[in-house]
Scaffold this motif. Structure first.
Motif, short mmCIF file in Angstrom:
data_model
loop_
_atom_site.label_atom_id
_atom_site.label_comp_id
_atom_site.label_asym_id
_atom_site.label_seq_id
_atom_site.Cartn_x
_atom_site.Cartn_y
_atom_site.Cartn_z
N VAL A 92 0.92 -1.16 -0.33
CA VAL A 92 0.06 -0.04 0.21
C VAL A 92 1.19 1.15 0.11
O VAL A 92 1.29 1.48 1.22
CB VAL A 92 -1.20 -0.21 0.88
N PHE A 93 0.64 1.40 -1.31
CA PHE A 93 1.93 3.32 -1.32
C PHE A 93 0.76 4.21 -0.46
O PHE A 93 -0.08 4.00 -0.83
CB PHE A 93 2.45 3.86 -2.28
N MET A 94 1.57 5.24 -0.16
CA MET A 94 0.65 6.97 0.34
C MET A 94 2.07 7.69 0.36
O MET A 94 2.75 7.63 0.22
CB MET A 94 0.83 6.77 2.00
N THR A 95 1.09 9.25 0.10
CA THR A 95 2.04 10.31 0.06
C THR A 95 2.38 10.73 1.68
O THR A 95 2.18 10.31 2.25
CB THR A 95 1.07 11.39 -0.74
N ASP A 96 3.75 11.76 1.36
CA ASP A 96 4.36 11.38 2.36
C ASP A 96 3.47 12.32 3.60
O ASP A 96 3.57 12.23 4.91
CB ASP A 96 5.61 12.58 1.63
N GLY A 97 2.13 13.79 2.74
CA GLY A 97 1.78 14.15 3.90
C GLY A 97 0.90 13.66 4.68
O GLY A 97 0.42 13.72 6.11
N ASP A 98 -0.11 12.60 4.25
CA ASP A 98 -0.36 11.61 4.88
C ASP A 98 -0.32 9.93 4.91
O ASP A 98 -0.56 9.11 4.24
CB ASP A 98 -1.88 11.12 3.63
N VAL A 99 0.06 9.29 6.08
CA VAL A 99 1.10 7.92 5.99
C VAL A 99 -0.08 7.44 7.29
O VAL A 99 0.90 7.06 8.24
CB VAL A 99 2.73 8.27 6.35
#
Length: 167
Positions: A92-99
């Motif tokens: 599952v990949f996420m943007t750095d601002g929403d971990v």
């Protein structure tokens, strides 16, 4: 069902979760799929509780940091079906601002320390975790050491210059 192939497993998952899984590959025979964080707990629960699949063993939860990608932080789950001797990897990949990720501690008690370690080293926040705090690093540390945010070496070191090695 007995031992099944990666193709059979993928077909079964796609039938249960249409349009929610992306095939990443099969390195060394390990089926690797990607999904979103909204689906991950339902997929993990299905894999664990399905009578034929029986992925009851959570081998590992970890993360990875790809600073050059749009979705930089990836959480990776490794599961093993002991009775079928089949393994699967979910990412599952996420943007750095929403971990933020939902916790898997309701499915596996062992996820507790794995998620704490992933938080400690990568900064992934597992929502609903019973005791999410640092496990190996000091409590007042502000950085996450496994992220690729720092230079690997001091650029001012003189003992590593090429001319010392005849280059």
């Amino acid at each position: 069902m007995g031992k099944f192939s990666n193709e059979e497993l993928l077909n079964k998952l796609n039938a249960e979760f249409p349009e929610q899984l992306t095939l990443v590959g099969e390195p060394f025979g390990l089926l690797t799929l990607e999904t979103g964080k909204d689906n991950i707990i339902a997929i993990l629960s299905y894999l664990k509780n399905d009578a034929a699949l029986q992925f009851i063993y959570l081998t590992d939860i970890t993360a990875i940091h790809y600073p050059e990608q749009e979705k930089q932080i990836g959480v990776i789950y490794h599961l093993h079906s002991l009775v079928n001797n089949v393994r699967i990897r979910l990412k599952v990949f996420m943007t750095d601002g929403d971990v933020h990720m939902p916790t898997a501690t309701e499915l596996w008690n062992g996820a507790n320390w794995m998620e704490r370690e992933t938080y400690d080293f990568f900064g992934v926040i597992f929502d609903g975790h019973p005791d999410l705090r640092r496990i190996l690093n000091v409590d007042d540390m502000t950085a996450f050491p496994m992220r690729k945010e720092f230079p690997l070496e001091d650029p001012n070191r003189v003992d590593k210059k090429d001319y010392f090695f005849g280059r």
